[in-house]
Design a protein around this motif. Structure first.
Motif, PDB file in Angstrom:
ATOM      1  N   VAL A  20       0.733  -1.378   0.104  1.00 35.75           N
ATOM      2  CA  VAL A  20       0.247   0.095   0.113  1.00 35.75           C
ATOM      3  C   VAL A  20       0.889   1.198   0.316  1.00 35.75           C
ATOM      4  CG1 VAL A  20      -1.952   1.374   1.238  1.00 35.75           C
ATOM      5  CG2 VAL A  20      -1.928  -1.005   1.213  1.00 35.75           C
ATOM      6  N   LEU A  21       1.973   1.235   0.761  1.00 33.57           N
ATOM      7  CA  LEU A  21       2.636   2.528   0.701  1.00 33.57           C
ATOM      8  C   LEU A  21       3.497   2.676  -0.601  1.00 33.57           C
ATOM      9  CD1 LEU A  21       4.297   4.521   2.719  1.00 33.57           C
ATOM     10  CD2 LEU A  21       6.384   2.609   2.790  1.00 33.57           C
ATOM     11  N   ALA A  22       3.845   1.671  -1.418  1.00 31.65           N
ATOM     12  CA  ALA A  22       4.320   1.885  -2.672  1.00 31.65           C
ATOM     13  C   ALA A  22       3.321   2.324  -3.568  1.00 31.65           C
ATOM     14  CB  ALA A  22       5.078   0.569  -2.939  1.00 31.65           C
ATOM     15  N   LEU A  23       2.145   1.831  -3.480  1.00 30.07           N
ATOM     16  CA  LEU A  23       1.116   2.350  -4.379  1.00 30.07           C
ATOM     17  C   LEU A  23       0.928   3.825  -4.239  1.00 30.07           C
ATOM     18  CD1 LEU A  23      -0.643   1.014  -6.407  1.00 30.07           C
ATOM     19  CD2 LEU A  23      -2.285   0.604  -4.749  1.00 30.07           C
ATOM     20  N   VAL A  24       0.800   4.199  -2.876  1.00 30.61           N
ATOM     21  CA  VAL A  24       0.418   5.704  -2.668  1.00 30.61           C
ATOM     22  C   VAL A  24       1.835   6.557  -2.923  1.00 30.61           C
ATOM     23  CG1 VAL A  24       0.261   7.191  -0.772  1.00 30.61           C
ATOM     24  CG2 VAL A  24      -0.848   5.207  -0.584  1.00 30.61           C
ATOM     25  N   VAL A  25       2.811   6.049  -2.734  1.00 33.91           N
ATOM     26  CA  VAL A  25       3.901   6.883  -3.504  1.00 33.91           C
ATOM     27  C   VAL A  25       3.831   7.183  -5.022  1.00 33.91           C
ATOM     28  CG1 VAL A  25       6.442   7.171  -3.723  1.00 33.91           C
ATOM     29  CG2 VAL A  25       5.462   6.479  -1.700  1.00 33.91           C
ATOM     30  N   ARG A  26       3.344   5.851  -5.539  1.00 29.37           N
ATOM     31  CA  ARG A  26       3.171   6.091  -7.233  1.00 29.37           C
ATOM     32  C   ARG A  26       2.082   6.880  -7.357  1.00 29.37           C
ATOM     33  NH1 ARG A  26       4.490   2.448 -11.062  1.00 29.37           N
ATOM     34  NH2 ARG A  26       6.568   2.343 -10.116  1.00 29.37           N
ATOM     35  N   HIS A  27       1.173   7.066  -6.654  1.00 25.05           N
ATOM     36  CA  HIS A  27      -0.070   8.032  -6.956  1.00 25.05           C
ATOM     37  C   HIS A  27       0.627   9.544  -6.625  1.00 25.05           C
ATOM     38  CE1 HIS A  27      -3.931   5.909  -7.624  1.00 25.05           C
ATOM     39  NE2 HIS A  27      -3.314   5.053  -6.807  1.00 25.05           N
ATOM     40  N   LEU A  28       1.523   9.703  -5.699  1.00 26.20           N
ATOM     41  CA  LEU A  28       2.000  10.906  -5.417  1.00 26.20           C
ATOM     42  C   LEU A  28       2.920  11.209  -6.720  1.00 26.20           C
ATOM     43  CD1 LEU A  28       3.025  10.561  -1.751  1.00 26.20           C
ATOM     44  CD2 LEU A  28       1.465  12.454  -2.575  1.00 26.20           C
ATOM     45  N   GLY A  30       2.187  10.998  -9.553  1.00 20.21           N
ATOM     46  CA  GLY A  30       1.318  11.066 -10.857  1.00 20.21           C
ATOM     47  C   GLY A  30       1.166  12.533 -10.993  1.00 20.21           C
ATOM     48  N   LYS A  31       1.613  13.438  -9.890  1.00 18.86           N
ATOM     49  CA  LYS A  31       1.549  15.022 -10.130  1.00 18.86           C
ATOM     50  C   LYS A  31       3.125  15.619 -10.151  1.00 18.86           C
ATOM     51  CE  LYS A  31      -2.749  15.750  -8.059  1.00 18.86           C
ATOM     52  NZ  LYS A  31      -3.567  16.650  -6.954  1.00 18.86           N
ATOM     53  N   ASP A  32       3.069  16.463 -10.971  1.00 19.06           N
ATOM     54  CA  ASP A  32       4.667  17.159 -11.089  1.00 19.06           C
ATOM     55  C   ASP A  32       5.200  17.650  -9.900  1.00 19.06           C
ATOM     56  OD1 ASP A  32       4.512  16.355 -13.878  1.00 19.06           O
ATOM     57  OD2 ASP A  32       3.841  18.492 -14.357  1.00 19.06           O
ATOM     58  N   LYS A  33       4.297  18.111  -8.910  1.00 19.05           N
ATOM     59  CA  LYS A  33       4.924  18.747  -7.681  1.00 19.05           C
ATOM     60  C   LYS A  33       5.600  17.813  -6.832  1.00 19.05           C
ATOM     61  CE  LYS A  33       1.178  22.638  -7.673  1.00 19.05           C
ATOM     62  NZ  LYS A  33       0.340  23.087  -6.997  1.00 19.05           N
ATOM     63  N   PRO A  34       6.867  18.457  -6.080  1.00 25.36           N
ATOM     64  CA  PRO A  34       7.364  17.527  -5.188  1.00 25.36           C
ATOM     65  C   PRO A  34       6.394  17.224  -3.841  1.00 25.36           C
ATOM     66  CG  PRO A  34       8.261  19.770  -5.065  1.00 25.36           C
ATOM     67  CD  PRO A  34       7.176  19.775  -6.231  1.00 25.36           C
ATOM     68  N   TRP A  35       6.943  16.062  -3.470  1.00 24.65           N
ATOM     69  CA  TRP A  35       6.361  15.768  -2.096  1.00 24.65           C
ATOM     70  C   TRP A  35       7.102  15.546  -0.978  1.00 24.65           C
ATOM     71  CZ3 TRP A  35       8.115  10.926  -0.918  1.00 24.65           C
ATOM     72  CH2 TRP A  35       8.477  10.121  -2.133  1.00 24.65           C
ATOM     73  N   GLY A  36       6.567  15.560   0.009  1.00 29.01           N
ATOM     74  CA  GLY A  36       7.598  15.365   1.535  1.00 29.01           C
ATOM     75  C   GLY A  36       6.988  13.751   2.179  1.00 29.01           C
ATOM     76  N   TYR A  37       7.954  13.070   2.526  1.00 25.18           N
ATOM     77  CA  TYR A  37       7.595  11.868   3.405  1.00 25.18           C
ATOM     78  C   TYR A  37       8.376  11.921   4.947  1.00 25.18           C
ATOM     79  CZ  TYR A  37       8.071   6.959   4.594  1.00 25.18           C
ATOM     80  OH  TYR A  37       7.736   5.861   5.274  1.00 25.18           O
ATOM     81  N   LEU A 153       5.369  19.200  10.759  1.00 25.06           N
ATOM     82  CA  LEU A 153       4.379  19.061   9.917  1.00 25.06           C
ATOM     83  C   LEU A 153       3.779  20.493   9.962  1.00 25.06           C
ATOM     84  CD1 LEU A 153       2.319  15.712  10.719  1.00 25.06           C
ATOM     85  CD2 LEU A 153       3.920  16.342   8.727  1.00 25.06           C
ATOM     86  N   PRO A 154       3.203  21.031   8.820  1.00 23.99           N
ATOM     87  CA  PRO A 154       3.250  20.301   7.561  1.00 23.99           C
ATOM     88  C   PRO A 154       4.527  20.576   6.787  1.00 23.99           C
ATOM     89  CG  PRO A 154       2.076  22.715   7.089  1.00 23.99           C
ATOM     90  CD  PRO A 154       2.476  22.316   8.587  1.00 23.99           C
ATOM     91  N   PRO A 155       4.772  19.664   5.708  1.00 20.83           N
ATOM     92  CA  PRO A 155       6.217  19.832   5.173  1.00 20.83           C
ATOM     93  C   PRO A 155       6.149  20.960   4.304  1.00 20.83           C
ATOM     94  CG  PRO A 155       4.886  18.100   3.970  1.00 20.83           C
ATOM     95  CD  PRO A 155       4.072  18.468   5.338  1.00 20.83           C
ATOM     96  N   ARG A 156       7.162  21.400   3.773  1.00 23.23           N
ATOM     97  CA  ARG A 156       7.443  22.608   3.317  1.00 23.23           C
ATOM     98  C   ARG A 156       6.934  22.542   1.665  1.00 23.23           C
ATOM     99  NH1 ARG A 156      14.054  22.127   2.571  1.00 23.23           N
ATOM    100  NH2 ARG A 156      13.961  20.617   0.545  1.00 23.23           N
ATOM    101  N   GLU A 157       6.730  21.054   1.330  1.00 19.00           N
ATOM    102  CA  GLU A 157       5.920  20.742   0.135  1.00 19.00           C
ATOM    103  C   GLU A 157       4.814  21.114  -0.112  1.00 19.00           C
ATOM    104  OE1 GLU A 157      10.053  18.795   0.523  1.00 19.00           O
ATOM    105  OE2 GLU A 157       8.102  18.778   1.535  1.00 19.00           O
ATOM    106  N   ARG A 158       4.137  20.930   1.221  1.00 20.15           N
ATOM    107  CA  ARG A 158       2.582  20.947   1.314  1.00 20.15           C
ATOM    108  C   ARG A 158       1.806  19.825   0.715  1.00 20.15           C
ATOM    109  NH1 ARG A 158       1.550  24.937   5.240  1.00 20.15           N
ATOM    110  NH2 ARG A 158       3.191  26.024   5.406  1.00 20.15           N
ATOM    111  N   ARG A 159       2.414  18.990   0.387  1.00 24.01           N
ATOM    112  CA  ARG A 159       1.910  17.376  -0.093  1.00 24.01           C
ATOM    113  C   ARG A 159       2.897  16.555   0.170  1.00 24.01           C
ATOM    114  NH1 ARG A 159       3.231  15.689  -5.372  1.00 24.01           N
ATOM    115  NH2 ARG A 159       1.469  14.677  -5.671  1.00 24.01           N
ATOM    116  N   GLY A 160       2.218  15.214   0.388  1.00 27.53           N
ATOM    117  CA  GLY A 160       2.978  14.219   0.720  1.00 27.53           C
ATOM    118  C   GLY A 160       2.153  13.070   1.594  1.00 27.53           C
ATOM    119  N   LEU A 161       3.061  12.475   2.558  1.00 28.94           N
ATOM    120  CA  LEU A 161       2.668  11.435   3.170  1.00 28.94           C
ATOM    121  C   LEU A 161       3.663  11.171   4.386  1.00 28.94           C
ATOM    122  CD1 LEU A 161       1.412   8.278   3.462  1.00 28.94           C
ATOM    123  CD2 LEU A 161       3.241   7.450   1.975  1.00 28.94           C
TER     124      LEU A 161
END
Length: 281
Positions: A20-28, A30-37, A153-161
């Protein structure tokens, strides 16, 4: 409910968490913007299934071992694909190596993404830092992950997991996890959170889910993979993840793919997959 991870690396409970973790990362991705974990209880990053701890229990044989070289059908393989990708990439470095959550995320992350990994135990933190030392995207901190949640939290990327995955070495960890998540969710209500737990007691599992379902937090998804019917509170029957703000197609993908995976990992009557909303999606 002691769950010392080195003894259980690659078992059926790991399979659910890491798939599930790997699948969520694959979804993240899918968008160009960076994410934080953020990983609150990261462990050592890579485990040797031929090592002393994993070799002593041999639990991986009923987890990753059962799925190796097996094809489970289109829907299941779509769910397994990102996880299988990380296994294949690590195998070139050692046939018996198995990636923990930070290594799975690191191998799927892009150049612009960022990982912060918490590990409280000095020896494990040092081992994790050694694994990650050449990757500038990763920061390893020797700290209690419970303390890091709100402060980071929140990470500077404002999106992530955020993965909350305590070792369950102390009583009351499920209650603590629920409380910590609810506090962190107030700080970052749009983030994706994944709360992992072992399932032994039906009553304890149900109480945890009731707490979250009644919390008022929206967009909660409960995912479980049971290798057997829970009964003996000393025996691991399965594991579960509660996800907050899951990617919008994740529930559908898991509902289609997890049942065959649960069947492949079955150890007795009651083996099944559960994918259910805990709150309005």
């Amino acid at each position: 409910m002691n769950y010392r991870h080195a003894f259980h690396a690659g078992n059926f409970a790991d399979v659910l968490k890491h798939v599930v973790l790997a699948l969520v990362v694959r979804h993240l991705n899918g968008k160009d913007k960076p994410w934080g974990y953020l990983d609150t209880h990261a462990g050592v990053g890579i485990y040797d299934l031929a090592g002393d701890e994993a070799g002593r229990t041999g639990e991986w044989r009923n987890g990753v071992g059962r799925l190796s070289g097996v094809t489970l059908g289109e829907a299941s393989e779509a769910v397994l694909a990102p996880w299988r990708e990380t296994l294949a990439s690590l195998k070139s470095e050692g046939e018996t190596l198995y990636p923990g959550s930070p290594e799975i995320v690191r191998r799927l992350a892009r150049s612009e993404d960022r990982l912060r990994l918490c590990e409280k135990h000095p020896r494990d933190a040092a081992a994790l830092a050694a694994v990650m030392r050449r990757d500038k995207r990763v920061k390893v901190v020797e700290i209690d992950g419970w303390a890091a949640l709100n402060g980071w939290l929140p990470p500077r990327e404002r999106r992530g997991l955020v993965l909350i995955d305590p070792p369950f070495e102390e009583t009351g960890e499920l209650t603590r996890m629920a409380e910590a998540f609810l506090a962190a969710h107030k700080v970052w209500p749009t983030g994706i959170f994944a709360l992992w737990r072992p399932i032994k007691s039906k009553a304890e599992n149900a109480a945890f889910l009731r707490t979250l379902a009644g919390s008022g937090v929206s967009k909660l998804l409960n995912v479980e993979l049971l290798a057997r019917e829970p009964g003996d509170p000393k025996m691991l029957a399965g594991s579960g993840l509660v996800l907050a703000n899951p990617p919008w197609t994740l529930a559908e993908e898991l509902a289609a793919g997890l049942p065959n995976i649960a069947h492949a990992l079955s150890q007795g009557p009651g083996a099944r997959a559960v994918v259910e909303p805990l709150s309005a999606q």
